[in-house]
Design a protein around this motif. Structure first.
Motif, short mmCIF file in Angstrom:
data_model
loop_
_atom_site.label_atom_id
_atom_site.label_comp_id
_atom_site.label_asym_id
_atom_site.label_seq_id
_atom_site.Cartn_x
_atom_site.Cartn_y
_atom_site.Cartn_z
N LYS A 1 36.86 50.25 50.66
CA LYS A 1 37.87 50.17 49.60
C LYS A 1 38.07 51.52 48.91
O LYS A 1 39.17 51.83 48.46
CB LYS A 1 37.47 49.08 48.60
CG LYS A 1 37.54 47.69 49.26
CD LYS A 1 36.81 46.66 48.46
CE LYS A 1 36.82 45.34 49.21
NZ LYS A 1 36.19 45.47 50.55
N VAL A 2 37.00 52.30 48.83
CA VAL A 2 37.14 53.64 48.26
C VAL A 2 38.04 54.49 49.17
O VAL A 2 38.92 55.21 48.70
CB VAL A 2 35.75 54.30 48.09
CG1 VAL A 2 35.92 55.77 47.68
CG2 VAL A 2 34.93 53.54 47.06
N ARG B 1 41.54 53.28 48.60
CA ARG B 1 42.07 53.74 47.31
C ARG B 1 42.57 55.17 47.40
O ARG B 1 43.56 55.55 46.77
CB ARG B 1 40.98 53.64 46.25
CG ARG B 1 41.42 54.08 44.85
CD ARG B 1 40.23 54.14 43.92
NE ARG B 1 39.29 55.17 44.33
CZ ARG B 1 38.02 55.23 43.92
NH1 ARG B 1 37.54 54.28 43.11
NH2 ARG B 1 37.23 56.20 44.32
N TYR C 1 39.10 48.40 42.51
CA TYR C 1 39.26 49.59 43.35
C TYR C 1 40.63 50.26 43.20
O TYR C 1 40.93 51.19 43.93
CB TYR C 1 39.00 49.22 44.82
CG TYR C 1 37.57 48.81 45.04
CD1 TYR C 1 36.56 49.76 45.20
CD2 TYR C 1 37.21 47.45 45.06
CE1 TYR C 1 35.24 49.38 45.38
CE2 TYR C 1 35.89 47.07 45.24
CZ TYR C 1 34.91 48.04 45.40
OH TYR C 1 33.60 47.66 45.57
#
Length: 321
Positions: A252-253, A256, A276
């Motif tokens: 998810k990072v 993002r 996120y």
């Protein structure tokens, strides 16, 4: 809290305690206090014993072991290698004894319930938290030990009674000799997410808009992944696999930061977007994830496990249990 090797050592020690000619728990306590205080004189004050008596008890303990636990350096007592090992076990034993003493002082309704849960590594951590959370809503406090890993390894731990329950995203194979029970506890469709800019662009003309776009894959072999790849194939979509990541938070990072599109259960879409700072592109009804709780025996007696397996609605977005 003791780790597995220390717990094994404690069990070995406790077995030895059944043979008083080899080990004596009172002698171990005397040795522990002497080690902690640094001298027989100081330890005798703590234990309210004469120094001569305490010195004799230490000598008896060392004789039973057939080795010295201390050596003298000037006027100080210094632990030998064996003494350091014995002291390490003694620290764990008497720390655990102190914890047990405090726990026994509590009214029975206030004593913590020990709960050991195994969670398949491919289950999203936000979902795992929500599935375990009902155990913490009990009237009694819960002491949770949570272990993540491969489903096969966790199932082995369950059979060995090292775990009370296993949460898994694949239906386990149970033979007639296995006294385990599978409880379906959740089903959710799968959604695709990306950075706000990418999600806004890809919502138009979905799913054709996904053609050639970067994709972030879950490397933990989540069962829904094959369904998703098949859905892409049937829809005639060819995405570019840019990374395979075995940590759901790290995926998810990456998403993002605009590195690509990633998939996650629809049931936690609001939390994923909020935590996120990503946006949902679309939900795919044809692809879903199902989760199961596996327990020993036909009847669930453990209150914490019973709470986890109890049918309930956990998420406002419509989780089905």
């Amino acid at each position: 809290m003791m780790d597995a090797s220390q717990l094994k050592g404690l069990r070995e020690y406790c077995r030895c305690l059944a043979m008083p000619e080899q080990l004596n728990l009172r002698h171990l306590q005397y040795f522990w206090v002497i080690s902690r205080e640094g001298s027989i004189v100081k330890a005798s004050e703590v234990l309210d014993l004469a120094p001569q008596t305490l010195s004799g008890q230490l000598a008896t303990f060392e004789a039973s072991l057939g080795a010295r636990l201390f050596r003298r350096e000037r006027r100080s007592l210094v632990l030998t290698d064996l003494g350091r090992m014995v002291y390490g076990y003694a620290e764990d034993i008497f720390a655990t004894t102190a914890e047990l003493t405090e726990a026994l002082k509590l009214p029975s309704a206030e004593r913590p319930i020990s709960l050991s849960a195994g969670v398949s590594a491919s289950i999203h951590k936000l979902i795992a938290y929500h599935l375990l959370q009902p155990a913490f809503a009990l009237d009694r406090p819960v002491s949770l030990h949570c272990q993540t890993g491969r489903t096969a390894d966790l199932m082995l731990g369950l059979k060995r009674q090292e775990l009370d329950v296993v949460l898994t995203d694949r239906m386990p194979h149970l033979d007639d000799q296995t006294r385990l029970t599978v409880h379906p506890i959740m089903r959710s469709t799968i959604s695709l997410f990306a950075s706000p800019e990418m999600a806004s662009r890809l919502r138009d003309n979905f799913p054709a808009s996904l053609e050639g776009e970067p994709f972030l894959a879950n490397a933990t072999d989540a069962p829904y992944y094959d369904q998703l790849m098949n859905w892409f194939s049937v829809a005639g979509i060819r995405m570019r696999l840019v990374a395979q990541i075995d940590d759901s938070a790290l995926i998810k990072v990456f998403g993002r930061e605009g590195a690509g599109v990633f998939a996650a259960p629809t049931v936690i879409s609001a939390e994923v977007c909020r935590q996120y700072e990503v946006e949902k592109i679309a939900s795919i009804d044809e692809v879903s994830e199902e989760l199961f709780a596996v327990t020993r025996g036909r009847t669930v007696l453990h209150e914490g496990v019973k709470a986890i397996c109890r049918p309930a609605t956990l998420f406002e977005s419509g989780i089905h249990r």
